[in-house]
Each structure stands twice: as structure tokens, then as C-alpha cells.
Design an enzyme around this catalytic site. Sequence first.
Site, PDB file in Angstrom:
ATOM      1  N   HIS A 232       0.814  -1.222   0.000  1.00 21.78           N
ATOM      2  CA  HIS A 232       0.000   0.000   0.000  1.00 21.78           C
ATOM      3  C   HIS A 232       0.851   1.278   0.000  1.00 21.78           C
ATOM      4  O   HIS A 232       0.706   2.141  -0.861  1.00 21.78           O
ATOM      5  CB  HIS A 232      -0.883   0.044   1.258  1.00 21.78           C
TER       6      HIS A 232
HETATM    7  O1  RIB Z   1      -5.110   0.235   4.671  1.00 22.94           O
HETATM    8  C1  RIB Z   1      -3.716   0.184   4.464  1.00 22.94           C
HETATM    9  C2  RIB Z   1      -3.029   1.256   5.224  1.00 22.94           C
HETATM   10  O2  RIB Z   1      -3.257   1.100   6.612  1.00 22.94           O
HETATM   11  C3  RIB Z   1      -1.496   1.224   5.066  1.00 22.94           C
HETATM   12  O3  RIB Z   1      -0.994   2.526   5.195  1.00 22.94           O
HETATM   13  C4  RIB Z   1      -1.050   0.394   6.229  1.00 22.94           C
HETATM   14  O4  RIB Z   1       0.272   0.721   6.669  1.00 22.94           O
HETATM   15  C5  RIB Z   1      -2.036   0.811   7.279  1.00 22.94           C
HETATM   16  O5  RIB Z   1      -1.551   2.003   7.881  1.00 22.94           O
END
Ligand code: RIB
Length: 301
Positions: A232
Site C-alpha cells: 500500500h
Molecule cells: O489500509 C492500508 C493502510 O493502513 C497502510 O498505510 C497500512 O500501513 C495501514 O496504515
Amino acid sequence: MFDGDPGIDDALAILTLLREPVDVVAMSAVVGNVPVETGFRNLRDLAALAGREDIPVFRGAERPLVRDYVFDPTVHGVDGLGGAQIAESRAPMQREHAAVAIARVLAAAADPVTWIATGPLTNVALALDLDPSLARKVRRLVVMGGSTLRGNVTPAAEFNVYVDAEAWRAVLGSGIRPIMVGLNVTHMVGMGDEDFAEAEAIHTTVGRATRVMLDYYRRVYEEGEWGEPKLHDVVAVLGAISPELLETRAALVDVETGSQLTYGMTVVDDHAPAERCNCDVAVDVDAAAVRRRMLQALRSY
Ligand code: RIB
Ligand code: CA
């Protein structure tokens, strides 16, 4: 500037960021994947691991703007890094609150700054609240969060927004037109067996640390039956540095803050008239390029 909640994918994003040809003027930790004290320690130690103790690291919000914070160590572990043992930073301890430091850095910047946020937007909202005029000193704000499809904490809400939807609403109303890198694109960027094999072949201190993180992250995804572990935050960092990696669409985005059922839902209207749009929403990503650039960065240490 970087703000995040390391967190394993944040850590991979930070280690990637610090090998890219960009000038990182400050980094800050926010409550999210882990309590802010843990995220602050991890951010300092990751900067040291990358040989970048010159970058000032600041400690930010302990809790969201309105709601209570509930720590769930499932995805990133109690230490936030899946048990990876990283040497403790020896850099001087910054005492300034992240929001104050961010506002100071923005005010002093000769030119507008690119800002990347890979955790909840609490620090971003607090900094902008200290001096709303600083929005004009932000060249690009790229945020990992939200979704044009379903969430990951609830069917409606993605984690970073779910932790602090009020912060998202404040940032969306700040006059900064963020680039939203939501689950709809980050779910296109998973790590497959070949990527793991490449990462496992990096026999350095960084390689050994990321291997522990990745092994933990892969086990969590396998147990959750969530498919390939998703990068992500790496998508947000590389999308900020190389906008050509993302395809974006202008939209009017708002966030649900009143409903218990759909709190944290990002409502994305990409049919809104241009003059009402407040966000550029990523709708596609060059996933192979993101994976390649991250592995290249990890190998380069
Ligand atoms: O939903 C994914 C996000 O939430 C990413 O930034 C992960 O590190 C968590 O913070
Ligand atoms: Ca994160």
C-alpha cells in the site's frame, strides 16, 4: 516530507523513499498501525538503518482528532515491524511535536513541498490547523488511504481513514487537493513468490531486516486469506515521486464521520463538475514498476 505509522508497508516505503533521488527534509510518526511512541521509534531506527540519521524525525499525534484509538497488533505485530530487530538510532531526539515541526518546515520552505502521508492524517490536519495558510506551501500531498471500492477494516472503511475520518475531512477541506492512493489501486500491487525470492536474496543488514518483516507480513496475509501481501504505502511514495506511475481522476471526495456503520467511508464522486472537485483519485497503477523500484532500492543499500 513524510508522515506515517510504521508499520511494515510503511517501513518498505521509507526504505524505498530514502534511496530515491529526492531531498527528504523531515519525517514524522502518527498513531495508526502502532501507538505513536512505537511508530516514532521505528521511524528513527529505519532512518538510521538507511544511513539517514541526518533527517529530523518528529513524534506526532497520540490519538485521533475525535475518536478513541484502539491498537490492533494483528497486521504489523506489537513492535510494528513483524519482529525485525533494527539497531537503535543514535540521532538526537527531536522534542518538537510533529504538527509544530511540519508547520515550521512549510513556513520556512523557499518553494512548495511535496508531502507524503502513509498513515492516518491526524498530523497533517493538526499542522494545517496551526496555520491554514500553509496549504499554499504544499506542492503535492499524496495520501495512502480510502477506497473507491470496499474498505479493509469494515466493508466501508479503509484503515487510515477509519482511524481518523475527521482528519481526512479536514484535509479535504483545506484547499490542498490531495492525490488519494486508495485500496482500489494498492490492491493491484501485491508481492508474489518471485518478489519474495528477490527480497530474500538481499544479504545485507537491510535485506535481513526486510526479510523478517516480509515473512511476518506474508504469514498474516496467508492466515487472513487476503492473497498476496499488498505494498500500500510503497505505491503512495513512488506515486508521489513519479506521478506517471499513477492514473488519476478528478473527483469530489467526502468522508463519512457520523454513521457507526459506515464511519470512515470515502465517498468518491468522479462525475462532479470540475469546479467542485477537491481530490485527484488514483484509478490505476504501474504495479510492476512499483515492485521493481522497491526491490531495486532495497538492493541498493
Ligand atoms: O489500509 C492500508 C493502510 O493502513 C497502510 O498505510 C497500512 O500501513 C495501514 O496504515
Ligand atoms: Ca501506513
